[in-house]
Design an enzyme around this catalytic site. Structure first.
Site, PDB file in Angstrom:
ATOM      1  N   HIS A  58      40.992  35.815  33.112  1.00  0.00           N
ATOM      2  CA  HIS A  58      40.119  35.180  34.101  1.00  0.00           C
ATOM      3  C   HIS A  58      40.490  33.711  34.160  1.00  0.00           C
ATOM      4  O   HIS A  58      40.652  33.065  33.101  1.00  0.00           O
ATOM      5  CB  HIS A  58      38.639  35.301  33.720  1.00  0.00           C
ATOM      6  CG  HIS A  58      38.159  36.715  33.650  1.00  0.00           C
ATOM      7  ND1 HIS A  58      37.853  37.441  34.772  1.00  0.00           N
ATOM      8  CD2 HIS A  58      37.968  37.540  32.600  1.00  0.00           C
ATOM      9  CE1 HIS A  58      37.476  38.659  34.409  1.00  0.00           C
ATOM     10  NE2 HIS A  58      37.542  38.746  33.100  1.00  0.00           N
ATOM     11  N   TYR A  90      38.489  27.657  40.651  1.00  0.00           N
ATOM     12  CA  TYR A  90      39.675  28.483  40.410  1.00  0.00           C
ATOM     13  C   TYR A  90      40.987  27.692  40.412  1.00  0.00           C
ATOM     14  O   TYR A  90      42.049  28.272  40.159  1.00  0.00           O
ATOM     15  CB  TYR A  90      39.725  29.615  41.453  1.00  0.00           C
ATOM     16  CG  TYR A  90      38.521  30.535  41.371  1.00  0.00           C
ATOM     17  CD1 TYR A  90      38.339  31.356  40.270  1.00  0.00           C
ATOM     18  CD2 TYR A  90      37.552  30.543  42.370  1.00  0.00           C
ATOM     19  CE1 TYR A  90      37.219  32.182  40.163  1.00  0.00           C
ATOM     20  CE2 TYR A  90      36.436  31.370  42.287  1.00  0.00           C
ATOM     21  CZ  TYR A  90      36.271  32.177  41.171  1.00  0.00           C
ATOM     22  OH  TYR A  90      35.169  32.993  41.063  1.00  0.00           O
TER      23      TYR A  90
HETATM   24  C1  DHK Z   1      37.797  35.628  39.546  1.00  0.00           C
HETATM   25  C2  DHK Z   1      36.890  36.050  40.459  1.00  0.00           C
HETATM   26  O1  DHK Z   1      37.252  36.273  41.719  1.00  0.00           O
HETATM   27  C3  DHK Z   1      35.465  36.213  40.120  1.00  0.00           C
HETATM   28  O2  DHK Z   1      34.858  37.265  40.853  1.00  0.00           O
HETATM   29  C4  DHK Z   1      35.224  36.401  38.644  1.00  0.00           C
HETATM   30  C5  DHK Z   1      37.489  35.504  38.104  1.00  0.00           C
HETATM   31  C6  DHK Z   1      36.000  35.384  37.822  1.00  0.00           C
HETATM   32  C7  DHK Z   1      38.329  34.427  37.444  1.00  0.00           C
HETATM   33  O3  DHK Z   1      37.815  33.517  36.817  1.00  0.00           O
HETATM   34  O4  DHK Z   1      39.566  34.520  37.545  1.00  0.00           O
HETATM   35  O5  DHK Z   1      33.849  36.303  38.387  1.00  0.00           O
END
Ligand code: DHK
Length: 159
Positions: A109, A32
């Site tokens: 996302h 992330y």
């Molecule tokens: C963020 C999340 O917390 C996940 O549960 C998803 C998403 C993807 C992201 O890529 O921002 O699967």
């Protein structure tokens, strides 16, 4: 200049963030990224301002609260940008709230959910979204704001 003044009076873009996104920067940074949610909020405010737009930025770990925020955007917002996080894969209630909106909705996302585990490959939210940005990390929010600015300004041109 006149156009900017007109846009700055527009209703804000609601930027909504789902569960665990309050942990951004600390949670699985290899997936992330290292940017915190507070930093993303500041980046979004700057990007929106450059387009003459304002934002309301929210995060919630609770599905019902996200529904409340979407209902607030129905009357209080010009557009919605939503990262539903884990709820994207499960929540028909959030999809229903999105489908009740008459304003543009961009789903964001941070990661490319199609390159991940099979249970992340499907998003209910996508069914109600005007467009989707994924896999670009925090930059995805900025690209979503650019898209909203273009959609709103082409709408105002067509009036
Ligand atoms: C963020 C999340 O917390 C996940 O549960 C998803 C998403 C993807 C992201 O890529 O921002 O699967």
């Amino acid at each position: 200049m006149a156009k900017k003044t007109k846009q700055s009076k527009a209703l804000p873009i609601y930027i909504l963030n789902g569960p665990n996104l309050n942990l951004l920067g600390h949670r699985e940074p290899e997936v992330y990224g290292h940017t915190t949610l507070a930093e993303i909020e500041a980046m979004c405010a700057r990007q929106a301002k450059a387009h003459g737009l304002a934002i309301v930025f929210r995060q919630s770990n609770r599905e019902g609260e996200i529904v409340d925020h979407l209902q607030e955007a129905r009357t209080g917002g010009s557009a919605v940008i939503i990262n539903p996080a884990g709820y994207g894969h499960t929540s028909i209630a959030i999809l229903d709230s999105i489908q009740a909106l008459k304003i543009p909705v961009i789903e964001v996302h941070l990661s490319n959910i199609h390159r991940r585990e099979p249970y992340r490959n499907h998003s209910y939210v996508s069914k109600g979204a005007t467009g989707i940005v994924m896999g670009l990390g925090a930059q995805g929010y900025l690209r979503a704001i650019d898209a909203i600015a273009e959609i709103l300004s082409s709408k105002s041109r067509s009036k």
